[in-house]
Design a protein around this motif. Structure first.
Motif, PDB file in Angstrom:
ATOM      1  N   UNK A  46      40.115  56.124  32.631  1.00  0.00           N
ATOM      2  CA  UNK A  46      39.410  55.160  32.072  1.00  0.00           C
ATOM      3  C   UNK A  46      39.437  53.787  32.950  1.00  0.00           C
ATOM      4  N   UNK A  47      40.546  53.433  33.290  1.00  0.00           N
ATOM      5  CA  UNK A  47      40.763  52.231  34.280  1.00  0.00           C
ATOM      6  C   UNK A  47      40.160  52.562  35.620  1.00  0.00           C
ATOM      7  N   UNK A  48      40.249  53.638  36.244  1.00  0.00           N
ATOM      8  CA  UNK A  48      39.879  53.746  37.508  1.00  0.00           C
ATOM      9  C   UNK A  48      38.175  53.785  37.369  1.00  0.00           C
ATOM     10  N   UNK A  49      37.615  54.185  36.348  1.00  0.00           N
ATOM     11  CA  UNK A  49      36.020  54.573  36.260  1.00  0.00           C
ATOM     12  C   UNK A  49      35.369  52.894  35.955  1.00  0.00           C
ATOM     13  N   UNK A  50      36.037  52.315  34.945  1.00  0.00           N
ATOM     14  CA  UNK A  50      35.430  50.799  34.322  1.00  0.00           C
ATOM     15  C   UNK A  50      36.219  49.797  35.048  1.00  0.00           C
ATOM     16  N   UNK A  51      37.120  49.829  35.328  1.00  0.00           N
ATOM     17  CA  UNK A  51      37.793  48.468  35.466  1.00  0.00           C
ATOM     18  C   UNK A  51      38.052  48.148  36.791  1.00  0.00           C
ATOM     19  N   UNK A  52      38.258  49.096  37.744  1.00  0.00           N
ATOM     20  CA  UNK A  52      38.954  48.595  39.206  1.00  0.00           C
ATOM     21  C   UNK A  52      37.603  48.637  40.074  1.00  0.00           C
ATOM     22  N   UNK A  53      37.422  47.495  40.555  1.00  0.00           N
ATOM     23  CA  UNK A  53      36.127  47.129  41.515  1.00  0.00           C
ATOM     24  C   UNK A  53      36.737  46.554  42.875  1.00  0.00           C
ATOM     25  N   UNK A  54      37.923  46.365  42.958  1.00  0.00           N
ATOM     26  CA  UNK A  54      38.336  45.643  44.208  1.00  0.00           C
ATOM     27  C   UNK A  54      39.417  46.374  44.932  1.00  0.00           C
ATOM     28  N   UNK A  55      40.022  47.456  44.403  1.00  0.00           N
ATOM     29  CA  UNK A  55      40.875  48.375  45.070  1.00  0.00           C
ATOM     30  C   UNK A  55      40.530  49.867  44.355  1.00  0.00           C
ATOM     31  N   UNK A  56      41.082  50.945  45.025  1.00  0.00           N
ATOM     32  CA  UNK A  56      41.077  52.191  44.690  1.00  0.00           C
ATOM     33  C   UNK A  56      42.556  52.801  44.239  1.00  0.00           C
ATOM     34  N   UNK A  57      43.507  52.034  44.368  1.00  0.00           N
ATOM     35  CA  UNK A  57      44.655  52.132  44.132  1.00  0.00           C
ATOM     36  C   UNK A  57      45.225  51.606  42.727  1.00  0.00           C
ATOM     37  N   UNK A  58      45.575  52.393  41.833  1.00  0.00           N
ATOM     38  CA  UNK A  58      45.945  52.005  40.436  1.00  0.00           C
ATOM     39  C   UNK A  58      47.015  51.248  40.416  1.00  0.00           C
ATOM     40  N   UNK A  59      47.928  51.386  41.462  1.00  0.00           N
ATOM     41  CA  UNK A  59      49.199  50.630  41.272  1.00  0.00           C
ATOM     42  C   UNK A  59      48.967  49.206  42.075  1.00  0.00           C
ATOM     43  N   UNK A  60      47.867  48.956  42.509  1.00  0.00           N
ATOM     44  CA  UNK A  60      47.509  47.665  43.045  1.00  0.00           C
ATOM     45  C   UNK A  60      47.515  46.358  42.130  1.00  0.00           C
ATOM     46  N   UNK A  61      47.684  45.229  42.438  1.00  0.00           N
ATOM     47  CA  UNK A  61      47.767  44.162  41.790  1.00  0.00           C
ATOM     48  C   UNK A  61      46.142  43.832  41.663  1.00  0.00           C
ATOM     49  N   UNK A  62      45.857  42.919  40.710  1.00  0.00           N
ATOM     50  CA  UNK A  62      44.476  42.536  40.540  1.00  0.00           C
ATOM     51  C   UNK A  62      44.153  41.102  41.579  1.00  0.00           C
ATOM     52  N   UNK A  63      43.737  41.541  42.331  1.00  0.00           N
ATOM     53  CA  UNK A  63      43.016  40.459  43.619  1.00  0.00           C
ATOM     54  C   UNK A  63      41.700  40.184  43.455  1.00  0.00           C
ATOM     55  N   UNK A  64      41.045  38.989  43.629  1.00  0.00           N
ATOM     56  CA  UNK A  64      40.048  38.792  43.466  1.00  0.00           C
ATOM     57  C   UNK A  64      38.881  39.377  44.493  1.00  0.00           C
TER      58      UNK A  64
END
Length: 253
Positions: free
Chosen positions: A77-95
């Motif tokens: 769910x996180x990868x499909x709907x909330x991650x647009x700036x990276x493809x690594x789920x362990x990354x921090x949220x950068x702009x």
């Protein structure tokens, strides 16, 4: 004497910033934000708004995407709907916006929002998110009731619609500023001059709730551990301490 002088300097160093913060906090009375960090559905909605809209310009470098699993979101769910700036789920949220472009367009890079709820407070954020109004004197065309001359445009204006600032007489006879909805958005209604902003207000409450949670994701677990420790002290350590006291004092008359 030197030691007293050092103590005086240290006291002033503490007092002066505090006074500045209090002065900067002057403004309209803030409505209590309806926050509940145990409301998982609200946190999920807030996370969706944050990653879809706020992360376009702002970062949250102290927060990792995989931490969203703590609010019952699966990795998929996180990868499909909330991650647009990276493809690594362990990354921090950068702009998504490069810092160079942000400085050129806005004059300064938008601030990191990792702990904005701890520095500003939930009530301030809730009022700020709902406090934008049209102002043709500003470069972006927007201003904010709780942050005068704000540099940020109203990213969610299509949801809220257009508000204007009005000046009215308060009960004490002094001028007061309030906002009036003049054009409805997709989450507001305007009928017979009466505005219904409940849906938009709820979404901003969800976003504020998420920002509060993000500023300290372990707060719920920390509170749970605290309750367990207090129960342990009350049910185990207190009786042991009482029995030990009786043993020590049994021969004292």
């Amino acid at each position: 004497m030197k030691m007293q002088f050092r103590h005086l300097i240290a006291a002033l160093a503490f007092i002066l910033p505090t006074t500045a913060v209090m002065a900067a906090g002057e403004g309209p009375e803030l409505e209590k934000a309806p926050i509940n960090v145990r409301d998982v559905e609200s946190l999920q909605r807030g996370a969706q708004i944050f990653t879809n809209y706020c992360l376009s310009c702002h970062s949250a470098q102290a927060m990792r995407f995989n931490r969203l699993q703590d609010i019952n979101l699966s990795e998929e769910q996180i990868k499909s709907n909330l991650m647009f700036t990276t493809d690594k789920i362990g990354d921090t949220m950068h702009a998504a916006m490069p810092v160079k472009d942000a400085k050129e367009w806005f004059g300064a890079a938008p601030p990191d929002l990792s702990v904005i709820a701890r520095s500003r407070g939930a009530d301030y954020l809730y009022a700020y998110l709902r406090g934008f109004y049209r102002d043709d004197t500003r470069p972006t065309g927007w201003n904010n009731l709780v942050f005068d001359k704000v540099g940020m445009p109203h990213a969610l204006w299509q949801w809220q619609g257009d508000q204007v600032l009005q000046t009215v007489k308060g009960k004490d006879g002094k001028d007061e500023h309030k906002l009036a909805l003049v054009k409805a958005g997709s989450m507001t209604k305007l009928e017979n001059g009466k505005a219904d902003t409940r849906e938009f207000d709820q979404r901003m409450a969800d976003l504020t709730n998420y920002l509060v949670w993000m500023s300290e994701p372990v707060q719920t677990k920390r509170e749970q551990i605290g309750y367990v420790v207090l129960m342990f002290l009350a049910l185990v350590m207190l009786p042991l301490a009482y029995l030990l006291k009786k043993e020590y004092w049994k021969d004292v008359h």
